[in-house]
Design an enzyme around this catalytic site. Structure first.
Site, short mmCIF file in Angstrom:
data_model
loop_
_atom_site.label_atom_id
_atom_site.label_comp_id
_atom_site.label_asym_id
_atom_site.label_seq_id
_atom_site.Cartn_x
_atom_site.Cartn_y
_atom_site.Cartn_z
N ARG A 93 0.58 -54.54 -97.85
CA ARG A 93 1.89 -54.31 -97.35
C ARG A 93 2.41 -54.95 -95.94
O ARG A 93 3.60 -55.10 -95.79
CB ARG A 93 1.97 -52.60 -97.07
CG ARG A 93 3.04 -51.87 -96.43
CD ARG A 93 4.39 -52.02 -97.28
NE ARG A 93 5.59 -51.40 -96.61
CZ ARG A 93 6.29 -52.13 -95.80
NH1 ARG A 93 5.88 -53.45 -95.27
NH2 ARG A 93 7.04 -51.91 -95.30
N TYR A 94 1.50 -55.13 -95.11
CA TYR A 94 1.91 -55.56 -93.82
C TYR A 94 1.00 -56.99 -93.94
O TYR A 94 -0.09 -57.09 -94.28
CB TYR A 94 1.28 -54.71 -92.71
CG TYR A 94 1.77 -53.23 -92.77
CD1 TYR A 94 3.18 -53.15 -92.17
CD2 TYR A 94 0.94 -52.21 -93.38
CE1 TYR A 94 3.58 -51.74 -92.28
CE2 TYR A 94 1.42 -51.02 -93.24
CZ TYR A 94 2.79 -50.74 -92.79
OH TYR A 94 3.20 -49.37 -92.93
N ARG A 97 -2.55 -57.36 -92.45
CA ARG A 97 -3.81 -56.30 -92.66
C ARG A 97 -3.76 -55.94 -94.11
O ARG A 97 -2.46 -55.66 -94.55
CB ARG A 97 -3.73 -55.10 -91.92
CG ARG A 97 -2.34 -54.37 -91.70
CD ARG A 97 -2.77 -54.01 -90.15
NE ARG A 97 -1.34 -52.82 -89.94
CZ ARG A 97 -0.30 -53.30 -89.50
NH1 ARG A 97 0.16 -54.48 -89.54
NH2 ARG A 97 0.79 -52.22 -89.28
N CYS A 106 -14.06 -38.52 -103.67
CA CYS A 106 -14.24 -37.90 -102.36
C CYS A 106 -15.14 -36.77 -102.43
O CYS A 106 -15.30 -36.27 -103.54
CB CYS A 106 -13.01 -37.56 -101.88
SG CYS A 106 -11.42 -38.72 -101.51
N CYS A 110 -8.82 -33.02 -100.82
CA CYS A 110 -7.82 -32.44 -99.95
C CYS A 110 -6.68 -32.35 -100.57
O CYS A 110 -5.97 -33.01 -101.22
CB CYS A 110 -7.66 -33.44 -98.61
SG CYS A 110 -9.01 -33.73 -97.73
N CYS A 113 -3.67 -34.56 -100.00
CA CYS A 113 -3.92 -35.80 -99.96
C CYS A 113 -2.59 -36.80 -100.67
O CYS A 113 -2.11 -36.47 -101.57
CB CYS A 113 -5.31 -36.27 -101.29
SG CYS A 113 -5.24 -38.04 -101.53
N ARG A 115 -2.76 -39.87 -101.31
CA ARG A 115 -2.98 -40.73 -102.41
C ARG A 115 -3.30 -40.25 -103.89
O ARG A 115 -4.52 -40.88 -104.29
CB ARG A 115 -3.87 -41.99 -101.98
CG ARG A 115 -3.92 -43.23 -102.58
CD ARG A 115 -4.67 -44.43 -102.01
NE ARG A 115 -4.10 -45.31 -101.07
CZ ARG A 115 -4.38 -45.30 -99.78
NH1 ARG A 115 -5.73 -44.90 -99.57
NH2 ARG A 115 -3.77 -46.18 -99.06
N ASP A 276 3.91 -37.39 -95.90
CA ASP A 276 4.59 -38.31 -96.69
C ASP A 276 5.07 -37.49 -98.02
O ASP A 276 4.75 -36.31 -98.17
CB ASP A 276 3.18 -39.44 -97.52
CG ASP A 276 2.97 -40.27 -96.36
OD1 ASP A 276 3.45 -40.58 -95.48
OD2 ASP A 276 1.85 -40.75 -96.67
N ASP A 313 5.19 -42.53 -92.64
CA ASP A 313 5.33 -43.57 -93.32
C ASP A 313 6.44 -43.43 -94.49
O ASP A 313 6.32 -42.72 -95.26
CB ASP A 313 3.82 -43.76 -94.30
CG ASP A 313 3.55 -44.95 -94.54
OD1 ASP A 313 4.12 -45.84 -94.44
OD2 ASP A 313 2.16 -45.15 -94.49
N LYS A 320 5.46 -47.87 -91.60
CA LYS A 320 5.04 -46.72 -90.80
C LYS A 320 5.99 -46.76 -89.59
O LYS A 320 6.50 -47.94 -89.15
CB LYS A 320 3.79 -46.86 -90.24
CG LYS A 320 2.57 -46.36 -91.30
CD LYS A 320 1.16 -46.56 -90.54
CE LYS A 320 0.34 -46.30 -91.60
NZ LYS A 320 -0.03 -47.33 -92.54
#
Ligand SMILES: *Cc1c(COP(=O)(O)O)cnc(C)c1O
Ligand code: SF4
Length: 356
Positions: A93-94, A97, A106, A110, A113, A115, A276, A313, A320
Protein backbone atom coordinates in the site's frame (compact mmCIF):
# COMPACT_ATOMS: atom_id res chain seq x y z
CA UNK A 1 3.55 -25.41 21.75
CA UNK A 2 0.69 -24.54 19.40
CA UNK A 3 -1.36 -27.56 20.45
CA UNK A 4 -0.63 -27.28 24.13
CA UNK A 5 -2.19 -23.91 24.36
CA UNK A 6 -5.03 -24.30 21.90
CA UNK A 7 -6.42 -27.29 23.80
CA UNK A 8 -8.14 -25.30 26.53
CA UNK A 9 -9.19 -22.40 24.35
CA UNK A 10 -12.89 -21.62 24.60
CA UNK A 11 -14.31 -21.99 21.10
CA UNK A 12 -18.08 -21.88 21.40
CA UNK A 13 -20.78 -19.75 22.95
CA UNK A 14 -22.08 -22.85 24.73
CA UNK A 15 -18.76 -23.36 26.46
CA UNK A 16 -18.47 -19.65 27.18
CA UNK A 17 -21.99 -19.64 28.64
CA UNK A 18 -21.00 -22.40 31.04
CA UNK A 19 -18.15 -20.26 32.38
CA UNK A 20 -19.63 -16.75 32.36
CA UNK A 21 -23.14 -15.42 32.90
CA UNK A 22 -23.83 -14.08 29.42
CA UNK A 23 -25.87 -10.94 28.90
CA UNK A 24 -28.81 -10.83 26.48
CA UNK A 25 -26.62 -9.05 23.88
CA UNK A 26 -23.91 -11.69 24.21
CA UNK A 27 -26.30 -14.64 24.19
CA UNK A 28 -27.94 -13.52 20.97
CA UNK A 29 -24.67 -13.50 18.98
CA UNK A 30 -24.98 -16.12 16.27
CA UNK A 31 -21.99 -18.30 15.56
CA UNK A 32 -21.66 -19.24 11.96
CA UNK A 33 -19.99 -18.88 8.61
CA UNK A 34 -20.27 -15.11 8.39
CA UNK A 35 -18.96 -14.46 11.89
CA UNK A 36 -15.45 -14.08 13.22
CA UNK A 37 -15.00 -17.32 15.20
CA UNK A 38 -15.12 -17.33 18.98
CA UNK A 39 -11.78 -18.10 20.61
CA UNK A 40 -10.56 -17.09 24.06
CA UNK A 41 -7.46 -18.74 25.43
CA UNK A 42 -7.22 -19.60 29.14
CA UNK A 43 -4.61 -16.94 29.87
CA UNK A 44 -6.76 -14.05 28.68
CA UNK A 45 -9.98 -15.58 30.02
CA UNK A 46 -8.48 -15.60 33.50
CA UNK A 47 -7.82 -11.86 33.30
CA UNK A 48 -11.54 -11.18 32.87
CA UNK A 49 -13.52 -10.21 35.97
CA UNK A 50 -16.54 -12.56 35.72
CA UNK A 51 -18.55 -10.38 38.07
CA UNK A 52 -18.33 -7.30 35.87
CA UNK A 53 -20.54 -7.54 32.74
CA UNK A 54 -18.81 -4.38 31.42
CA UNK A 55 -15.27 -5.60 32.00
CA UNK A 56 -13.05 -3.96 29.36
CA UNK A 57 -11.15 -7.19 28.72
CA UNK A 58 -14.34 -9.17 28.36
CA UNK A 59 -15.67 -6.66 25.85
CA UNK A 60 -12.66 -7.28 23.59
CA UNK A 61 -13.19 -11.04 23.34
CA UNK A 62 -16.81 -11.94 24.13
CA UNK A 63 -18.97 -11.38 21.05
CA UNK A 64 -22.30 -9.59 21.04
CA UNK A 65 -25.15 -9.38 18.56
CA UNK A 66 -23.96 -5.87 17.61
CA UNK A 67 -21.22 -7.48 15.52
CA UNK A 68 -23.91 -8.75 13.22
CA UNK A 69 -25.37 -5.37 12.41
CA UNK A 70 -23.94 -3.59 9.40
CA UNK A 71 -23.90 0.19 9.63
CA UNK A 72 -23.64 3.14 7.29
CA UNK A 73 -20.23 3.62 5.72
CA UNK A 74 -18.97 0.21 6.76
CA UNK A 75 -17.23 -2.24 4.52
CA UNK A 76 -15.55 -5.60 5.01
CA UNK A 77 -12.30 -4.25 3.51
CA UNK A 78 -12.34 -0.44 3.93
CA UNK A 79 -8.54 -0.15 3.61
CA UNK A 80 -8.80 -1.81 0.19
CA UNK A 81 -6.14 -4.26 1.17
CA UNK A 82 -7.39 -6.69 -1.45
CA UNK A 83 -6.91 -4.08 -4.21
CA UNK A 84 -3.40 -3.41 -2.94
CA UNK A 85 -2.49 -7.10 -2.79
CA UNK A 86 0.44 -8.25 -4.89
CA UNK A 87 -0.05 -11.89 -4.02
CA UNK A 88 -2.72 -13.51 -1.87
CA UNK A 89 -0.71 -12.64 1.25
CA UNK A 90 1.32 -9.55 0.36
CA UNK A 91 -0.13 -6.04 0.63
CA UNK A 92 1.81 -3.19 -0.95
CA UNK A 93 0.00 0.00 0.00
CA UNK A 94 2.92 2.34 0.77
CA UNK A 95 5.92 2.51 -1.54
CA UNK A 96 8.61 1.75 1.03
CA UNK A 97 6.92 -0.93 3.15
CA UNK A 98 4.81 -4.05 2.70
CA UNK A 99 2.59 -6.16 4.93
CA UNK A 100 2.67 -9.95 4.75
CA UNK A 101 -0.26 -11.95 6.10
CA UNK A 102 1.61 -14.74 7.87
CA UNK A 103 -1.47 -16.57 9.12
CA UNK A 104 -5.14 -15.96 9.86
CA UNK A 105 -4.93 -17.69 13.23
CA UNK A 106 -4.76 -15.91 16.63
CA UNK A 107 -4.67 -17.24 20.20
CA UNK A 108 -7.93 -15.39 20.68
CA UNK A 109 -10.10 -13.38 18.35
CA UNK A 110 -10.61 -9.73 19.18
CA UNK A 111 -14.14 -8.68 18.47
CA UNK A 112 -12.86 -5.34 17.15
CA UNK A 113 -10.47 -6.99 14.66
CA UNK A 114 -10.28 -4.80 11.56
CA UNK A 115 -8.90 -7.59 9.40
CA UNK A 116 -11.87 -9.83 10.06
CA UNK A 117 -12.34 -10.48 6.32
CA UNK A 118 -9.21 -12.65 6.73
CA UNK A 119 -8.74 -13.44 10.43
CA UNK A 120 -10.06 -16.82 11.54
CA UNK A 121 -11.05 -17.88 8.02
CA UNK A 122 -9.26 -21.23 8.29
CA UNK A 123 -6.73 -20.42 5.57
CA UNK A 124 -3.94 -21.23 7.99
CA UNK A 125 -0.28 -20.25 7.81
CA UNK A 126 1.27 -19.11 4.52
CA UNK A 127 2.85 -21.92 2.56
CA UNK A 128 6.58 -22.00 1.84
CA UNK A 129 5.73 -21.12 -1.77
CA UNK A 130 3.71 -18.06 -0.71
CA UNK A 131 6.58 -16.87 1.46
CA UNK A 132 9.05 -17.36 -1.38
CA UNK A 133 6.82 -15.44 -3.78
CA UNK A 134 6.65 -12.52 -1.36
CA UNK A 135 10.42 -12.64 -0.83
CA UNK A 136 11.02 -12.59 -4.59
CA UNK A 137 8.79 -9.56 -4.94
CA UNK A 138 10.66 -7.69 -2.22
CA UNK A 139 13.98 -8.65 -3.76
CA UNK A 140 12.81 -7.13 -7.04
CA UNK A 141 11.59 -3.97 -5.29
CA UNK A 142 14.57 -2.45 -3.46
CA UNK A 143 12.45 0.58 -2.56
CA UNK A 144 10.75 -1.66 -0.01
CA UNK A 145 12.70 -1.08 3.21
CA UNK A 146 10.38 -2.70 5.75
CA UNK A 147 8.12 -5.72 5.99
CA UNK A 148 5.32 -6.11 8.52
CA UNK A 149 4.79 -9.76 9.46
CA UNK A 150 1.17 -9.63 10.43
CA UNK A 151 -2.08 -11.59 10.17
CA UNK A 152 -3.64 -12.99 12.28
CA UNK A 153 -0.89 -13.44 14.81
CA UNK A 154 2.48 -14.61 13.48
CA UNK A 155 3.47 -16.02 16.88
CA UNK A 156 0.89 -18.82 16.52
CA UNK A 157 3.37 -20.39 14.11
CA UNK A 158 5.82 -22.90 15.53
CA UNK A 159 9.40 -21.80 16.16
CA UNK A 160 10.64 -23.81 13.20
CA UNK A 161 8.10 -22.21 10.85
CA UNK A 162 9.02 -18.74 12.06
CA UNK A 163 12.69 -19.57 11.55
CA UNK A 164 11.99 -20.82 8.04
CA UNK A 165 10.02 -17.71 7.11
CA UNK A 166 12.53 -15.25 8.56
CA UNK A 167 15.36 -17.12 6.83
CA UNK A 168 13.62 -16.78 3.47
CA UNK A 169 13.01 -13.04 3.87
CA UNK A 170 16.49 -12.37 5.25
CA UNK A 171 18.16 -14.37 2.50
CA UNK A 172 16.30 -12.37 -0.16
CA UNK A 173 16.99 -9.06 1.57
CA UNK A 174 19.56 -9.03 4.40
CA UNK A 175 18.90 -5.28 4.84
CA UNK A 176 15.13 -5.54 5.28
CA UNK A 177 13.71 -4.15 8.52
CA UNK A 178 11.25 -6.67 9.90
CA UNK A 179 8.31 -5.66 12.06
CA UNK A 180 6.96 -8.50 14.17
CA UNK A 181 3.29 -7.53 14.52
CA UNK A 182 1.87 -9.59 17.34
CA UNK A 183 -0.65 -9.36 20.12
CA UNK A 184 0.82 -12.32 21.98
CA UNK A 185 2.60 -10.19 24.62
CA UNK A 186 -0.94 -9.18 25.64
CA UNK A 187 -2.82 -12.37 24.80
CA UNK A 188 -0.37 -15.22 25.29
CA UNK A 189 2.87 -13.91 26.83
CA UNK A 190 4.13 -17.42 27.62
CA UNK A 191 4.64 -17.83 23.88
CA UNK A 192 7.61 -15.43 24.02
CA UNK A 193 10.28 -17.91 25.03
CA UNK A 194 14.05 -17.58 24.96
CA UNK A 195 14.08 -20.11 22.09
CA UNK A 196 11.79 -17.88 20.04
CA UNK A 197 13.90 -14.80 20.71
CA UNK A 198 17.04 -16.73 19.74
CA UNK A 199 15.61 -17.15 16.23
CA UNK A 200 15.43 -13.40 15.70
CA UNK A 201 18.86 -12.85 17.22
CA UNK A 202 20.27 -15.34 14.74
CA UNK A 203 19.04 -13.20 11.83
CA UNK A 204 20.38 -9.85 12.96
CA UNK A 205 21.72 -8.42 9.68
CA UNK A 206 19.01 -5.73 10.01
CA UNK A 207 16.76 -4.70 12.88
CA UNK A 208 13.57 -6.33 14.08
CA UNK A 209 10.91 -4.27 15.81
CA UNK A 210 8.08 -5.81 17.78
CA UNK A 211 4.71 -4.11 17.31
CA UNK A 212 2.38 -5.00 20.16
CA UNK A 213 -1.29 -4.23 20.79
CA UNK A 214 -2.07 -3.44 24.40
CA UNK A 215 -5.47 -1.78 24.71
CA UNK A 216 -5.94 -1.64 28.47
CA UNK A 217 -3.56 -1.22 31.43
CA UNK A 218 -4.78 -4.48 32.97
CA UNK A 219 -3.27 -6.35 30.01
CA UNK A 220 0.19 -5.39 31.28
CA UNK A 221 0.48 -8.32 33.69
CA UNK A 222 3.72 -9.62 35.17
CA UNK A 223 3.82 -12.27 32.41
CA UNK A 224 3.31 -9.61 29.76
CA UNK A 225 6.14 -7.53 31.20
CA UNK A 226 8.47 -10.53 31.02
CA UNK A 227 7.49 -11.14 27.38
CA UNK A 228 8.27 -7.51 26.53
CA UNK A 229 11.60 -7.66 28.37
CA UNK A 230 12.67 -10.65 26.37
CA UNK A 231 12.32 -8.70 23.13
CA UNK A 232 13.85 -5.49 24.38
CA UNK A 233 16.75 -7.20 26.17
CA UNK A 234 17.53 -8.92 22.87
CA UNK A 235 17.79 -5.55 21.14
CA UNK A 236 14.33 -5.63 19.58
CA UNK A 237 12.60 -2.29 20.29
CA UNK A 238 8.92 -2.52 21.22
CA UNK A 239 6.22 -0.22 19.84
CA UNK A 240 2.56 -0.38 20.79
CA UNK A 241 -0.52 0.19 18.65
CA UNK A 242 -3.65 0.76 20.73
CA UNK A 243 -7.09 0.71 19.15
CA UNK A 244 -9.39 3.36 20.62
CA UNK A 245 -12.37 1.25 21.71
CA UNK A 246 -15.66 2.38 23.18
CA UNK A 247 -16.25 0.77 26.56
CA UNK A 248 -12.66 -0.46 26.73
CA UNK A 249 -10.28 2.49 26.77
CA UNK A 250 -12.21 5.58 25.63
CA UNK A 251 -11.19 7.50 28.72
CA UNK A 252 -8.26 9.85 29.20
CA UNK A 253 -7.42 8.32 32.59
CA UNK A 254 -7.29 4.78 31.18
CA UNK A 255 -5.14 5.75 28.19
CA UNK A 256 -2.86 7.89 30.34
CA UNK A 257 -2.29 4.94 32.65
CA UNK A 258 -1.77 2.58 29.71
CA UNK A 259 0.76 4.81 27.94
CA UNK A 260 2.75 5.51 31.10
CA UNK A 261 2.80 1.82 32.01
CA UNK A 262 3.95 0.92 28.49
CA UNK A 263 6.73 3.46 28.63
CA UNK A 264 7.82 2.26 32.09
CA UNK A 265 8.16 -1.19 30.53
CA UNK A 266 10.23 0.06 27.57
CA UNK A 267 7.37 0.03 25.05
CA UNK A 268 6.94 3.20 23.00
CA UNK A 269 3.27 4.11 22.45
CA UNK A 270 3.28 4.43 18.67
CA UNK A 271 -0.27 4.68 17.35
CA UNK A 272 -3.66 5.26 18.90
CA UNK A 273 -5.95 4.11 16.12
CA UNK A 274 -9.39 5.49 15.47
CA UNK A 275 -11.57 2.46 14.64
CA UNK A 276 -11.61 1.53 10.97
CA UNK A 277 -14.97 1.43 9.18
CA UNK A 278 -15.08 -2.36 9.24
CA UNK A 279 -18.47 -4.07 9.13
CA UNK A 280 -19.80 -5.05 12.53
CA UNK A 281 -17.55 -2.83 14.63
CA UNK A 282 -19.66 0.35 15.02
CA UNK A 283 -20.32 -0.43 18.69
CA UNK A 284 -16.57 -0.14 19.30
CA UNK A 285 -16.06 3.13 17.50
CA UNK A 286 -15.73 6.45 19.28
CA UNK A 287 -17.05 9.60 17.53
CA UNK A 288 -14.17 11.57 16.03
CA UNK A 289 -14.91 14.67 18.10
CA UNK A 290 -14.57 12.63 21.29
CA UNK A 291 -11.37 11.00 20.00
CA UNK A 292 -9.90 14.41 19.30
CA UNK A 293 -10.83 15.64 22.79
CA UNK A 294 -9.08 12.60 24.26
CA UNK A 295 -6.00 13.23 22.11
CA UNK A 296 -5.83 16.88 23.13
CA UNK A 297 -6.01 16.07 26.83
CA UNK A 298 -3.51 13.20 26.50
CA UNK A 299 -1.10 15.61 24.83
CA UNK A 300 -1.32 17.84 27.92
CA UNK A 301 -0.78 14.99 30.35
CA UNK A 302 1.79 12.77 28.64
CA UNK A 303 5.45 13.23 27.81
CA UNK A 304 6.40 13.29 24.16
CA UNK A 305 7.81 9.80 24.55
CA UNK A 306 4.60 8.46 26.11
CA UNK A 307 2.30 10.09 23.54
CA UNK A 308 0.99 7.94 20.69
CA UNK A 309 -0.02 9.41 17.37
CA UNK A 310 -3.84 9.44 17.08
CA UNK A 311 -4.41 8.19 13.55
CA UNK A 312 -7.15 6.97 11.24
CA UNK A 313 -6.71 4.59 8.33
CA UNK A 314 -9.09 6.16 5.82
CA UNK A 315 -11.73 4.21 3.89
CA UNK A 316 -11.36 3.42 0.20
CA UNK A 317 -7.71 2.75 0.87
CA UNK A 318 -6.99 6.41 1.65
CA UNK A 319 -4.18 5.44 3.98
CA UNK A 320 -3.16 6.55 7.45
CA UNK A 321 -3.75 10.16 8.43
CA UNK A 322 -2.89 11.80 11.77
CA UNK A 323 -5.86 13.24 13.66
CA UNK A 324 -3.90 15.19 16.23
CA UNK A 325 -5.24 18.63 17.02
CA UNK A 326 -3.84 21.33 14.78
CA UNK A 327 -2.59 24.28 16.80
CA UNK A 328 -2.01 26.57 13.82
CA UNK A 329 -4.76 29.19 13.53
CA UNK A 330 -3.55 30.97 10.45
CA UNK A 331 -0.95 33.23 8.90
CA UNK A 332 -1.12 36.90 7.94
CA UNK A 333 0.51 36.51 4.51
CA UNK A 334 3.61 38.32 5.83
CA UNK A 335 5.12 35.27 7.43
CA UNK A 336 3.55 35.65 10.86
CA UNK A 337 1.80 32.56 12.13
CA UNK A 338 -0.85 32.57 14.81
CA UNK A 339 -0.54 29.44 16.91
CA UNK A 340 -2.55 28.21 19.92
CA UNK A 341 -0.80 26.92 23.01
CA UNK A 342 -2.03 23.66 24.59
CA UNK A 343 -3.33 25.77 27.50
CA UNK A 344 -5.54 27.77 25.14
CA UNK A 345 -3.37 30.89 24.79
CA UNK A 346 -2.10 32.40 21.54
CA UNK A 347 1.46 33.02 20.31
CA UNK A 348 2.90 34.39 17.08
CA UNK A 349 5.70 32.70 15.24
CA UNK A 350 7.69 34.62 12.64
CA UNK A 351 9.05 32.99 9.45
CA UNK A 352 12.58 33.97 8.41
CA UNK A 353 12.78 36.95 6.00
CA UNK A 354 12.23 35.90 2.39
CA UNK A 355 15.01 36.36 -0.11
CA UNK A 356 17.61 33.93 -1.35
C1 LIG B 1 -0.29 0.50 8.57
C2 LIG B 1 0.30 -0.15 7.44
C3 LIG B 1 1.69 -0.13 7.22
C4 LIG B 1 2.64 0.56 8.17
O1 LIG B 1 2.43 1.93 8.28
P1 LIG B 1 3.29 2.81 9.30
O2 LIG B 1 2.59 4.12 9.30
O3 LIG B 1 4.67 2.87 8.75
O4 LIG B 1 3.26 2.13 10.64
C5 LIG B 1 2.18 -0.74 6.10
N1 LIG B 1 1.37 -1.37 5.23
C6 LIG B 1 0.04 -1.42 5.41
C7 LIG B 1 -0.79 -2.11 4.40
C8 LIG B 1 -0.54 -0.83 6.53
O5 LIG B 1 -1.86 -0.90 6.72
S1 SF4 C 1 -4.86 -10.50 17.57
FE1 SF4 C 1 -4.89 -8.97 15.91
S2 SF4 C 1 -5.39 -10.10 14.03
FE2 SF4 C 1 -5.92 -11.41 15.79
S3 SF4 C 1 -8.08 -11.00 16.15
FE3 SF4 C 1 -6.91 -9.63 17.50
S4 SF4 C 1 -6.74 -7.72 16.31
FE4 SF4 C 1 -7.32 -9.35 14.84
Amino acid sequence: MEQEKQDHTIRSMAKLGSLLTLSEDEKTFQEGKQALPVAINPYFFNLIDPKDPKDPLRRQVVPTRFEQIENRGEDIDPLEEIDHSITERLIHRYENRVAFLVTDICPLYCRHCFRRRFTGTFNGPATRRQIEEAAEYIQQHPKVKEILLTGGDMMTLSDSRIDEMVTIFRTARPDLIIRLCTRTPATWPQRITDDLIAIFKKHSTAPFYVMTQFNHPRELTEEAKIAISRFVDAGIPAMNQTVLLRGVNDSVDTLEELCNKLLANRVKPYYLFQGDLVSGTAHFRVPLIRGMEIEEELHRRLSGLAMPSYTVDLPEGGGKVPLAKCYIEGNDGQGTWKIRTPEGGVRYYQDPPSGD
